[in-house]
Design an enzyme around this catalytic site. Structure first.
Site, short mmCIF file in Angstrom:
data_model
loop_
_atom_site.label_atom_id
_atom_site.label_comp_id
_atom_site.label_asym_id
_atom_site.label_seq_id
_atom_site.Cartn_x
_atom_site.Cartn_y
_atom_site.Cartn_z
N HIS A 1 -7.70 -5.32 -0.50
CA HIS A 1 -6.79 -4.61 0.03
C HIS A 1 -6.45 -5.18 1.79
O HIS A 1 -6.70 -4.72 2.66
CB HIS A 1 -6.96 -3.13 0.44
CG HIS A 1 -5.88 -2.08 0.32
ND1 HIS A 1 -5.06 -1.90 -0.69
CD2 HIS A 1 -5.37 -1.55 1.40
CE1 HIS A 1 -4.12 -1.12 -0.44
NE2 HIS A 1 -4.11 -0.87 0.99
N SER B 1 0.70 -1.09 0.16
CA SER B 1 0.18 0.05 -0.01
C SER B 1 0.73 1.33 0.06
O SER B 1 1.65 1.53 -0.95
CB SER B 1 -0.99 -0.01 1.22
OG SER B 1 -1.97 1.00 0.77
N ASP C 1 -9.02 -5.26 -5.45
CA ASP C 1 -8.67 -4.33 -4.28
C ASP C 1 -9.70 -3.03 -4.59
O ASP C 1 -9.92 -2.64 -5.73
CB ASP C 1 -7.14 -3.70 -4.65
CG ASP C 1 -6.53 -2.84 -3.60
OD1 ASP C 1 -7.29 -2.19 -2.99
OD2 ASP C 1 -5.47 -3.03 -3.37
#
Length: 578
Positions: free
Chosen positions: A508, A230, A470
């Protein structure tokens, strides 16, 4: 350009790159080795045999003299970006038998890297020197807006069974130069703190850590790696682009490389949801979209397993999926119906299409690719679109969605620096006097520089992974950047330094498939032994399906069930092109 904006451009090249180690294995198979007299070869082999003993002696020295490091300083002259030096606050041995320790014996060092300005927070760092050192160093990235000290003592993401420290890596990380990861981005009032968050903390922490490794072991690491996801994935691309000679290998998962793009796009999503009547998509409608997509697309990879594997085939079914979701006459759904109105579908189609601006940010970037809305993304979770048609002030992840809440914070704190600014009123297409600020910020906190030539020349390797489902960082941005590298350098050159893995069903950090796999081992084998990773195996750690395995396929491949064999074993799947 304003002085504050010029400050955001501060950058210096590394003055202390890690020197590459002579490739012993290649030499031993070369003609030059065979031409050496037998006595010389015997002497060299004997010398090589002493290297592990030297490592063991140096590691033992670390633990015997760990406490002596407390109070020591690292001068600013050995840090490749401007600071006022670093101070070691604590240094102590953590015994292998210490309660809760899973890392073996190591020397734990904490300290601060002093900011240039008294009003700027210092960078807090931690360095861990194992008593059984493998000669390698690993810098570990942060997440979100950072603000939390990355200790380097935890497992790698998606590899929970062991820690790099336990495997003999000297590990280190920092808090990126501010304290607190609330998502509100309050630290952005300070320009030096923005620079630290954007890129400078990476270089500063790395240089201090390697100085401490030299101090502790008496030599520099053979290899230095970076790993993160991330924000940490963005940091991985950042060190490649800004400090290419400092790292031999990088792991970058779900990389937020177009940081400004995703934040501005979040504002667009919020405007569609809350500034347009009826635009908010409720939880029932979000669930209806996901269930419809699964019904239409789950079997396109040869198996109904809860994973949309063949995303491209699913994309072709998008018109009929949208048609089946639309309410009669496009009206708002009733209390008993979860169909979607035209306004709600407009919001989802914006989320699918992404952001396009009439001007360019850093490196000519003028867009942000959209999400796989109609290909299996579940937006009902904690990082989804939110559950309330009422806009809170400030917006929250739970009520108003992660993308908009983060975009709102970016506009208030990074761009306008007005905590009372209404992001719904921010005109992204015509930002007036904020336009230069947006461009400047995109240079500082983004990683969209397509020039990888120095990293390639250095011999660096990159392993990148992103979930196709995601909901926070668009996987299509990662794909677009990868394709841009191929267009610029050619497929063969990109294959020589990069592997990209796009994982179906993975969101995610959560999702219907959450892979556990040994990325660090794959990277180290590539860097050290020249064994480039191909198809890897991921073990699912999602609670409902824990333990099933799937191939982790190189992009653009996806895992397809071969029609026989256990549906829970990777051996029953093949990586195929969409």
């Amino acid at each position: 350009m304003a002085i504050a904006d010029r400050f955001l451009y501060i950058e210096r090249p590394s003055k202390y790159p890690v020197q590459p180690v002579f490739p012993i294995r290649r030499f031993l198979s070369s003609d030059a080795w065979r031409r050496l007299p037998f006595a010389c070869r015997a002497l060299l082999i004997a010398f090589a045999a002493l290297i592990p003993l030297a490592n063991a002696h140096a590691a033992a020295y670390v633990t015997r003299h760990c406490d002596d490091l407390a109070g020591k300083t690292v001068p600013a002259s050995v840090i490749g970006l401007p600071t006022r030096g670093a101070l070691i606050a604590t240094a102590s041995v953590v015994k292998a038998v210490a309660p809760g320790n899973r890392n073996g014996e190591y020397c734990r060092i904490t300290g601060i890297i002093k900011a240039l300005q008294d009003t700027t927070p210092d960078i807090r760092f931690e360095v861990n020197l194992p008593s059984r050192w493998n000669g390698r160093a690993l810098q570990m990235g942060g997440g979100g807006y950072n603000g939390v000290l990355v200790s380097g003592t935890q497992p790698m993401p998606f590899a929970p069974d062991s820690t790099p420290l336990a495997r003999g890596y000297a590990t280190f990380g920092s808090d990126s130069g501010h304290v607190g990861n609330s998502g509100r981005a309050d630290f952005a009032v300070n320009d030096e703190a923005i620079v630290n968050f954007g890129f400078a903390h990476l270089k500063k922490t790395r240089d201090v850590a390697l100085a401490l490794i030299q101090m502790g072991y008496g030599r520099m690491p053979d290899k230095t790696y970076f790993a993160g996801g991330s924000t940490g994935g963005r940091e991985g691309f950042t060190v490649i682009e800004r400090f290419p000679n400092d790292y031999d290998g990088v792991i970058a998962n779900a990389p937020a490389i177009n940081f400004s793009g995703v934040r501005l796009f979040g504002v667009k999503v919020g405007q569609a949801s809350y500034a347009k009547p009826g635009g908010f998509v409720g939880i029932a409608q979000q669930r209806r979209v996901f269930d419809t997509v699964m019904h239409e697309c789950d079997r396109l990879d040869g198996l109904a397993d809860g994973i949309v594997g063949n995303v491209e085939a699913c994309r072709k079914l998008e018109p009929q999926i949208i048609a089946s979701l639309r309410c009669a006459n496009g009206q708002r759904p009733s209390l008993r119906d979860s169909c979607l109105s035209d306004a709600q579908l407009d919001t989802l189609e914006l989320l699918r299409d992404g952001l396009s601006m009439p001007y360019a940010l850093a490196y000519g970037v003028a867009d942000y690719p959209g999400y796989n809305v109609f290909q299996g993304v579940d937006f009902t979770g904690a990082l989804g679109l939110g559950d309330s048609p009422t806009l809170l002030t400030p917006p929250t992840f739970a009520a108003n969605g992660y993308l908009f809440a983060q975009g709102d914070a970016y506009i208030r704190h990074f761009v306008t620096r007005d905590p009372n600014f209404n992001a719904l009123a921010f005109d992204i297409d015509n930002p007036a006097h904020f336009r230069q600020r947006l461009i400047t910020l995109s240079y500082t906190v983004g990683a969209m520089n397509p020039d990888f030539s120095a990293f390639i020349a250095h011999g660096g390797k990159l392993v990148a992974m992103h979930g196709l489902a995601d909901e926070v960082i668009s996987p299509n941005q990662t794909i677009a950047f990868y394709r841009g590298l191929i267009e610029h350098y050619g497929q063969d050159t990109v294959d020589s330094f990069m592997r990209l893995y796009m994982v179906p069903g993975f969101q995610h950090g959560n999702g219907v498939f959450i892979p556990a796999w040994d990325e660090l081992g794959a990277l180290d084998d590539w860097v050290t032994n020249g064994v480039a990773p191909e198809t890897l195996i991921g073990s699912d750690i999602a609670p409902a399906t824990n333990g099933r395995t799937r191939p982790i396929c190189r992009y653009p491949g996806y895992p397809r069930y071969v029609g026989k064999g256990s549906v829970n074993l990777a051996a029953s799947f093949r990586c195929v092109a969409p």
